[in-house]
Design a protein around this motif. Structure first.
Motif, PDB file in Angstrom:
ATOM      1  N   ARG A  47      -7.908   3.044 -47.528  1.00 30.54           N
ATOM      2  CA  ARG A  47      -9.069   2.989 -46.642  1.00 30.54           C
ATOM      3  C   ARG A  47      -9.826   4.310 -46.720  1.00 30.54           C
ATOM      4  NH1 ARG A  47     -10.561  -0.406 -42.611  1.00 30.54           N
ATOM      5  NH2 ARG A  47     -11.694   0.414 -40.812  1.00 30.54           N
ATOM      6  N   SER A  61      -6.546   8.059 -44.560  1.00 31.52           N
ATOM      7  CA  SER A  61      -5.481   7.129 -44.911  1.00 31.52           C
ATOM      8  C   SER A  61      -4.558   7.786 -45.922  1.00 31.52           C
ATOM      9  CB  SER A  61      -6.068   5.839 -45.513  1.00 31.52           C
ATOM     10  OG  SER A  61      -6.614   5.028 -44.512  1.00 31.52           O
ATOM     11  N   ARG A  66      -2.753   5.240 -41.133  1.00 32.53           N
ATOM     12  CA  ARG A  66      -4.027   5.864 -40.791  1.00 32.53           C
ATOM     13  C   ARG A  66      -3.752   6.995 -39.824  1.00 32.53           C
ATOM     14  NH1 ARG A  66      -9.027   5.935 -43.209  1.00 32.53           N
ATOM     15  NH2 ARG A  66     -10.753   5.631 -41.757  1.00 32.53           N
ATOM     16  N   GLY A  86      -4.771  -2.159 -40.718  1.00 33.67           N
ATOM     17  CA  GLY A  86      -5.770  -1.093 -40.711  1.00 33.67           C
ATOM     18  C   GLY A  86      -7.173  -1.575 -40.407  1.00 33.67           C
ATOM     19  N   ARG A  87      -7.365  -2.884 -40.252  1.00 34.56           N
ATOM     20  CA  ARG A  87      -8.701  -3.403 -39.961  1.00 34.56           C
ATOM     21  C   ARG A  87      -9.246  -2.781 -38.691  1.00 34.56           C
ATOM     22  NH1 ARG A  87     -10.773  -7.717 -36.941  1.00 34.56           N
ATOM     23  NH2 ARG A  87      -8.658  -8.234 -36.247  1.00 34.56           N
ATOM     24  N   GLU A  93     -14.429   2.877 -36.887  1.00 32.44           N
ATOM     25  CA  GLU A  93     -13.475   2.102 -37.676  1.00 32.44           C
ATOM     26  C   GLU A  93     -13.897   0.632 -37.724  1.00 32.44           C
ATOM     27  OE1 GLU A  93     -11.321   3.359 -39.533  1.00 32.44           O
ATOM     28  OE2 GLU A  93      -9.923   4.748 -38.577  1.00 32.44           O
ATOM     29  N   ASN A  97     -16.133  -0.982 -40.996  1.00 28.92           N
ATOM     30  CA  ASN A  97     -14.898  -1.551 -41.523  1.00 28.92           C
ATOM     31  C   ASN A  97     -15.030  -2.040 -42.961  1.00 28.92           C
ATOM     32  OD1 ASN A  97     -12.086  -2.608 -41.081  1.00 28.92           O
ATOM     33  ND2 ASN A  97     -13.125  -4.523 -41.556  1.00 28.92           N
ATOM     34  N   LEU A 100     -15.289   1.017 -45.334  1.00 27.83           N
ATOM     35  CA  LEU A 100     -14.031   1.774 -45.339  1.00 27.83           C
ATOM     36  C   LEU A 100     -12.935   0.996 -46.055  1.00 27.83           C
ATOM     37  CD1 LEU A 100     -14.086   3.128 -41.663  1.00 27.83           C
ATOM     38  CD2 LEU A 100     -14.388   4.480 -43.739  1.00 27.83           C
ATOM     39  N   SER A 101     -12.923  -0.320 -45.893  1.00 27.15           N
ATOM     40  CA  SER A 101     -11.899  -1.142 -46.555  1.00 27.15           C
ATOM     41  C   SER A 101     -12.035  -1.104 -48.073  1.00 27.15           C
ATOM     42  CB  SER A 101     -12.002  -2.588 -46.064  1.00 27.15           C
ATOM     43  OG  SER A 101     -11.743  -2.664 -44.681  1.00 27.15           O
TER      44      SER A 101
END
Length: 439
Positions: A47, A61, A66, A86-87, A93, A97, A100-101
């Motif tokens: 992430r 991450s 995290r 981690g979603r 965040e 999302n 970042l994912s």
């Protein structure tokens, strides 16, 4: 004998064919080489990370999870995600999302030192006031958010409580719409000056109360019956500002609200904010318009107020920025002369608990009643302070809100001391010495 003799050539023929096929297979393997083995599937990317403006890691991450290296600092802004996947569930965040994912990282405009300074002052101030929650924002002259502080503190790595009972996770600066109270009077005064409907010296007959369409507008601070616009700001007169504002049409007032983005549901691109609750001017009666001029009858977030108030630094509204490299939209709302005149009035009328000897700070207090079960409460208030550091040549705009303080409830008593502590730290951080006497 004849039958057996006939089988011998057949056996040799079969063996020969078998050996030929075997040789052909061996040749094919040797000539083509070993068959390639497909590589194992690539693991998903880690992430993406979040960094402060100086490169300080805020959310990273690593193998195993995290992490938030600064702990509680800026935790409500950063938010948090599911423990396993981690979603993102809250804060940046959640808002970022998807990116970042995919492993994308972002650098924020936050200054870790100013963020820590703001949080220290806010956390102490909330404890002192016994309020429900509080928030504080610091913007620089370009509209960059240097601090987004919230209280009470929240540990993103700690056990999570019932989110309906414990609101410490919430970014109140962006997600809670409140009535701005008397901080709005400074913006109303700027509208009057810009439209030529009044000067700071313009007088108005201002009794301690007036009745409009069956509603009674009252002043809280005793004052003379005749006030100038500058004195209306000094005494924070609801009656005075609402009478003077009758010099401009309600449609003009609303147009300025639009220019200041007080009606904008997305004042900060890419980040979730609570939308303002403001009816169009055609729905306002005389009483509603009067209430709007001193910050009642509509809801905005502290972020909305901070960005709008910052326009009084030089007359230009700038879209607030949270990400490095983000382009700010600029629009002139007031002339530089109008902005300077309002700041001077706010400097001269500064609440004593906001003042620092040797420095010309400027700002406006607010004490907004909160609607509870459809009626304005006599017990629940939001204490505000919005101001500039320093007041004559602002480097920073600071907005403080403390919701439901107990005991002392007024912005001049609850929010102003928090502003003063932050202002002292900002002046030291910028290396600005006190002004000489008689400047």
């Amino acid at each position: 004998m004849t039958a057996g003799a006939n089988r011998v050539p057949l056996v040799f023929l079969g063996m020969g064919l078998y050996l030929a096929l075997l040789a052909l297979g061996v040749y094919a393997l040797v000539s083509r080489g070993p068959r390639p083995v497909p590589p194992p599937p690539s693991p998903p990317p880690l992430r993406g990370n979040l960094y402060a403006s100086d490169g300080t890691p805020l959310a990273v991450s690593l193998e195993g999870g995290r992490y938030y290296p600064l702990g509680k600092s800026a935790s409500q802004l950063l938010g948090f995600g599911e423990r396993a996947s981690g979603r993102g569930l809250e804060g940046l965040e959640r808002d970022l999302n998807a990116a970042l994912s995919e492993g994308r990282s972002f650098t924020l405009t936050l200054d870790p030192w100013i963020q820590a300074l703001a949080e220290r002052a806010l956390w102490k101030g909330l404890e002192r006031s016994r309020g429900a929650f509080a928030t504080l924002l610091v913007l620089d002259r370009k509209g960059r958010l240097l601090a987004v502080a919230n209280a009470p503190a929240f540990d993103p790595m700690g056990p999570r409580k019932d989110p309906e009972q414990d609101l410490s996770w919430r970014n109140h600066a962006f997600l809670v719409a409140l009535e701005p109270g008397s901080t709005m009077k400074a913006l109303t005064a700027a509208m009057l000056l810009e439209e030529g409907a009044a000067r700071l010296s313009t007088p108005v007959e201002a009794p301690m109360r007036r009745k409009v369409e069956g509603w009674v507008i009252r002043d809280a601070v005793p004052h003379p019956p005749r006030l100038t616009l500058a004195e209306v700001l000094k005494y924070s007169s609801n009656v005075g500002i609402s009478l003077l504002a009758e010099g401009i049409p309600k449609e003009t007032f609303y147009r300025y609200m639009e220019k200041l983005h007080l009606t904008d549901p997305r004042p900060l691109p890419g980040v979730r904010t609570a939308p303002p609750l403001i009816k169009p001017p055609e729905a306002w009666g005389r009483a509603s318009y009067a209430n709007h001029t001193f910050g009642q009858g509509f809801l905005i977030t502290p972020l909305h107020l901070a960005a709008a108030f910052a326009a009084l630094a030089d007359g230009v509204y700038r879209t607030p920025q949270l990400f490095q490299g983000q382009k700010a939209r600029e629009e002139r709302v007031f002339s530089a002369e109008t902005a300077r005149a309002v700041r001077q009035a706010l400097e001269e009328a500064l609440a004593p608990r906001a003042a620092l000897p040797g420095y010309p700070l400027a700002g406006k207090t607010g004490t907004a009643q909160v609607v509870v079960q459809g009626r304005y409460s006599q017990e629940v208030f939001t204490a505000w302070f919005a101001g500039f550091v320093p007041g004559d040549a602002p480097r920073y705009t600071v907005v403080v809100a403390v919701h439901h303080p107990k005991g002392e409830i007024h912005g001049s008593l609850v929010a102003a001391p928090i502003f003063r502590e932050v202002a002292a730290g900002l002046l030291a951080y910028a290396g600005l010495p006190p002004y000489a006497e008689g400047r």
